[in-house]
Design an enzyme around this catalytic site. Structure first.
Site, PDB file in Angstrom:
ATOM      1  N   LYS A  53       0.881  -1.195   0.082  1.00 31.77           N
ATOM      2  CA  LYS A  53       0.093   0.028   0.079  1.00 31.77           C
ATOM      3  C   LYS A  53       0.977   1.076  -0.078  1.00 31.77           C
ATOM      4  O   LYS A  53       0.570   2.043  -0.696  1.00 31.77           O
ATOM      5  CB  LYS A  53      -0.879   0.004   1.175  1.00 31.77           C
ATOM      6  CG  LYS A  53      -2.006  -1.138   1.087  1.00 31.77           C
ATOM      7  CD  LYS A  53      -3.015  -1.214   2.569  1.00 31.77           C
ATOM      8  CE  LYS A  53      -3.981  -2.250   2.231  1.00 31.77           C
ATOM      9  NZ  LYS A  53      -4.709  -2.852   3.421  1.00 31.77           N
ATOM     10  N   GLN A  97      -5.477  -1.819   9.369  1.00 28.79           N
ATOM     11  CA  GLN A  97      -5.228  -2.978   8.749  1.00 28.79           C
ATOM     12  C   GLN A  97      -5.868  -4.318   9.527  1.00 28.79           C
ATOM     13  O   GLN A  97      -5.692  -4.255  10.635  1.00 28.79           O
ATOM     14  CB  GLN A  97      -3.735  -3.326   8.678  1.00 28.79           C
ATOM     15  CG  GLN A  97      -3.575  -4.335   7.912  1.00 28.79           C
ATOM     16  CD  GLN A  97      -3.798  -4.313   6.377  1.00 28.79           C
ATOM     17  OE1 GLN A  97      -3.690  -3.138   5.749  1.00 28.79           O
ATOM     18  NE2 GLN A  97      -3.987  -5.284   5.560  1.00 28.79           N
ATOM     19  N   ASP A 120     -11.268   2.778   3.565  1.00 29.38           N
ATOM     20  CA  ASP A 120     -11.688   1.385   3.291  1.00 29.38           C
ATOM     21  C   ASP A 120     -13.061   1.013   3.230  1.00 29.38           C
ATOM     22  O   ASP A 120     -13.513   0.229   2.836  1.00 29.38           O
ATOM     23  CB  ASP A 120     -11.245   0.697   4.721  1.00 29.38           C
ATOM     24  CG  ASP A 120     -10.098  -0.427   4.696  1.00 29.38           C
ATOM     25  OD1 ASP A 120      -9.819  -0.622   3.539  1.00 29.38           O
ATOM     26  OD2 ASP A 120      -9.641  -0.809   5.491  1.00 29.38           O
TER      27      ASP A 120
HETATM   28  N1  GUN Z   1      -6.930  -6.977   5.493  1.00 30.06           N
HETATM   29  C1  GUN Z   1      -6.921  -7.563   4.311  1.00 30.06           C
HETATM   30  N2  GUN Z   1      -7.516  -6.570   3.614  1.00 30.06           N
HETATM   31  C2  GUN Z   1      -7.720  -5.682   4.059  1.00 30.06           C
HETATM   32  C3  GUN Z   1      -8.160  -4.336   3.516  1.00 30.06           C
HETATM   33  O1  GUN Z   1      -8.692  -4.209   2.388  1.00 30.06           O
HETATM   34  N3  GUN Z   1      -8.650  -3.326   4.412  1.00 30.06           N
HETATM   35  C4  GUN Z   1      -8.273  -3.376   5.616  1.00 30.06           C
HETATM   36  N4  GUN Z   1      -8.340  -2.624   6.729  1.00 30.06           N
HETATM   37  N5  GUN Z   1      -7.573  -4.609   6.186  1.00 30.06           N
HETATM   38  C5  GUN Z   1      -7.325  -5.818   5.491  1.00 30.06           C
END
Ligand code: GUN
Length: 295
Positions: A53, A97, A120
């Site tokens: 990311k 996350q 998100d």
């Molecule tokens: N863990 C795995 N995929 C994601 C996501 O798209 N967002 C978040 N916050 N955690 C994740």
């Protein structure tokens, strides 16, 4: 005929570099778009995802930063950190996350993120707006799936799409987004009596269960579009999706690889949401149709 590969890595790169002019326009106005990723604990997969990311942020010209909290952190510590990020006008996007350590309620955490920074798309307000067909930030994985299908001109209107898995982060919002595109949607899950009987009827299958080998060749209609959201680490260290790759290559019409399919698209959508959040913050709520007035 072998299946056509849906190359998420390639499309994601295009999406991320396509964001640069929007970022440059913000910078010309003195605004540096910024994303804050909060990690609680040291889940190794999360660390890899966060690195991806932050790398994509750099490619788009967005400032990406990681904030670490120890695995022993209490929910109150996470909420306090989120309040700081909410109050910081230099931060436009905030995400925590997942998964988080046991004892921390992901709903309470999501509820603590300013909905205008919830890139998100997991705050109840943003999920509610999605349900109403008035989404502001679409959850990144399902949004990335649609963007990938769009890039390959795979239409959804009137087609039967089957989603396997009903998680809050993928399966449920995926079903809503497919409905928004006028697909006929069926959701299968662990209690579905005969999943294969349902997936065999589908023109589009999105599988997101986190179990390697779950979707086998005889479970799909020949020529179906198969989108594999699963990312599973096998005993030999390799990554595999939820679908049996060789089966899909010979039987599906289109298929996403793992890695290099949905994963990079999820990241690209996150960066796009962050740029949108910065644009909306810059415009002010009254001027930004994406932000709307309902808070
Ligand atoms: N863990 C795995 N995929 C994601 C996501 O798209 N967002 C978040 N916050 N955690 C994740």
């Amino acid at each position: 005929m072998p299946a056509t590969l849906l190359d998420g890595k390639l499309v994601a790169q295009r999406v991320v570099s396509g964001l640069r002019p929007r970022v440059e326009a913000l910078k010309a106005r003195g605004i540096q778009p910024r994303l804050a990723v909060v990690r609680v604990g040291d889940d190794p997969a999360s660390q890899i995802y966060i690195r991806a990311k932050i790398r994509a942020c750099e490619q788009a010209g967005v400032l990406g930063g990681e904030l670490e909290l120890a695995a022993s952190a209490r929910e109150a510590d996470v909420l306090a950190r989120l309040e700081e990020l909410n109050a910081d006008s230099a931060v436009h996007g905030v995400l925590v996350q997942l998964p988080m350590p046991k004892g921390i309620d992901p709903h309470r955490v999501a509820a603590h993120i300013d909905p205008d920074k919830d890139v998100d798309g997991l705050h109840a307000i943003n999920l509610g707006r999605l349900l109403q067909g008035d989404a502001r930030f679409r959850p990144c994985t399902p949004a990335g799936v649609l963007r990938l299908l769009d890039d390959y001109s795979i239409g959804l209107r009137g087609r039967h799409a089957v989603v396997v898995g009903r998680s809050e982060i993928v399966g449920k919002p995926m079903a809503l987004l497919l409905l928004e595109r006028d697909a006929t949607v069926t959701v299968c899950h662990s209690k579905t009596a005969d999943i294969a009987a349902v997936t065999r009827m589908a023109e589009v299958v999105v599988v997101a269960v986190g179990r390697p080998g779950m979707l086998k060749g005889d479970m799909i209609k020949p020529g179906a579009v198969v989108v594999d959201v699963g990312v599973n680490r096998l005993a030999d260290g390799r990554l595999a999706g939820d679908a049996v790759w060789d089966d899909m290559c010979t039987r599906a019409g289109h298929v996403t690889p793992v890695p290099g399919g949905v994963g990079p698209m999820t990241v690209a959508m996150l960066i796009e949401n962050t740029v949108q959040a910065a644009e909306c913050a810059a415009a002010g709520a009254s001027e930004c149709p994406e932000l709307g007035v309902r808070r």
